[in-house]
Design an enzyme around this catalytic site. Structure first.
Site, PDB file in Angstrom:
ATOM      1  CG  ASP A 144      -1.800  -1.136   1.096  1.00 23.89           C
ATOM      2  OD1 ASP A 144      -1.562  -2.221   0.895  1.00 23.89           O
ATOM      3  OD2 ASP A 144      -3.020  -0.904   1.918  1.00 23.89           O
ATOM      4  CE  LYS A 207      -5.196   1.982   2.552  1.00 29.42           C
ATOM      5  NZ  LYS A 207      -4.054   1.335   3.312  1.00 29.42           N
ATOM      6  CE  LYS A 243      -6.920  -1.536   3.002  1.00 23.30           C
ATOM      7  NZ  LYS A 243      -5.361  -1.824   3.344  1.00 23.30           N
TER       8      LYS A 243
END
Length: 298
Positions: A144, A207, A243
């Site tokens: 991430d 995300k 996400k």
């Protein structure tokens, strides 16, 4: 940056039909929730949502022993709740990838690491790439990273895209989640443009947030990002995940994100391969609602 490259990135943004109206986005989100939230607020959906959680510990006080205990709680879940699916991943700082990999006994649970000078993305590109490479070498399945907001705000799209592409290559066979930090981007236009740049730079997931310096996930950001993912899939045939992270702490919150993804992207995205929730508090909350009594397992 050359004029040719400036045109390339600007053209792909301008070719998007995704709305940039904050008012239209807010109205669309409210309509979806009014029409579909209740039908999704079920124990079956709650159970699915538990299986999408990236169980996360990102504390200054994390240590090898605390991360090992954190990981062991995921192992123990299998025995305590054998009828329920486990979480999707354990997310930690990159220096703890090896600890999680060594302790984790559940093959279905991935090892995820924040990387690339998380949460600010402020460092030398070489340092970011090295951090990602080391995390993968030590057992990370997923990485991430934070989109470089400075490059984005300066409209240096070439540097932004190159950095994401380099990080993608450093993940090798792993999956790259690109955090937009939507609370800093604020507007529908910025979130749309950042989504498009991340998608065309090789992101495997979009995300929302780090949950650190800026406001976390919002339903409006989710809606815009989902539209961009849908448009990208229609143009390229490449399916990218979503996400939500930062402030998703209640079952109601989780069901709302599920509802938007279901209505915008469809059933194909309702798997933990393409839908995740980044949370620490949410796991016990969902477990309690599924079980019907208070649970503090994690």
């Amino acid at each position: 940056m050359s004029e040719q490259n400036t045109d390339k990135y600007t053209q792909v943004i301008e070719a998007s039909a995704v709305t940039t109206s904050d008012e239209a986005v807010a109205a669309a989100v409210q309509k979806i929730l009014d029409e579909h939230f209740a039908e999704n607020n079920t124990k079956e959906v709650h159970t699915f949502l538990f299986n999408t959680i990236d169980l996360t510990t990102l504390k200054s006080t994390d240590s090898p022993s605390s991360v090992a205990r954190f990981t062991q709680s995921v192992n123990d879940f299998e025995e305590r709740f054998p009828s329920l699916p486990n979480v999707a991943a354990i997310c930690v700082y990159p220096n703890f990838a090896g600890v999680v990999r060594a302790v984790l006994e559940v093959s279905s649970v991935k090892v995820a690491c924040v990387s690339g000078a998380f949460p600010s993305s402020q460092s030398f590109e070489e340092v970011k790439i090295a951090e990602t490479s080391l995390a993968v070498a030590n057992g990370a399945d997923e990485i991430d990273i934070v989109l470089n907001l400075g490059y984005f705000l300066d409209k240096d799209y070439e540097s932004l895209a190159d950095e994401i592409t380099e990080q993608k290559e450093a993940t090798r066979d792993g999956r790259l989640k690109v955090i937009l930090e939507t609370g800093a981007l604020k507007t529908a236009r910025n979130i749309r443009d950042a989504s498009i740049l991340a998608l065309y730079s090789g992101a495997d997931f979009l995300k929302t947030s780090t949950g650190k310096e800026y406001p976390g996930a919002s339903l409006e950001a989710c809606y815009i990002m989902a539209l961009c993912i849908k448009e990208y899939f229609e143009k390229t045939g490449v399916r990218v995940g979503f996400k939500a992270a930062g402030g998703v702490s209640t079952t109601e919150d989780a069901v709302k994100y599920y509802t938007i993804i279901k209505e915008v992207l469809g059933q194909e995205w309702l798997t933990n391969e393409y839908f995740r929730l980044g949370a620490s508090r949410l796991a016990n909350t969902l477990l309690s609602d599924i079980a019907g009594y208070p649970v503090q397992h994690f």
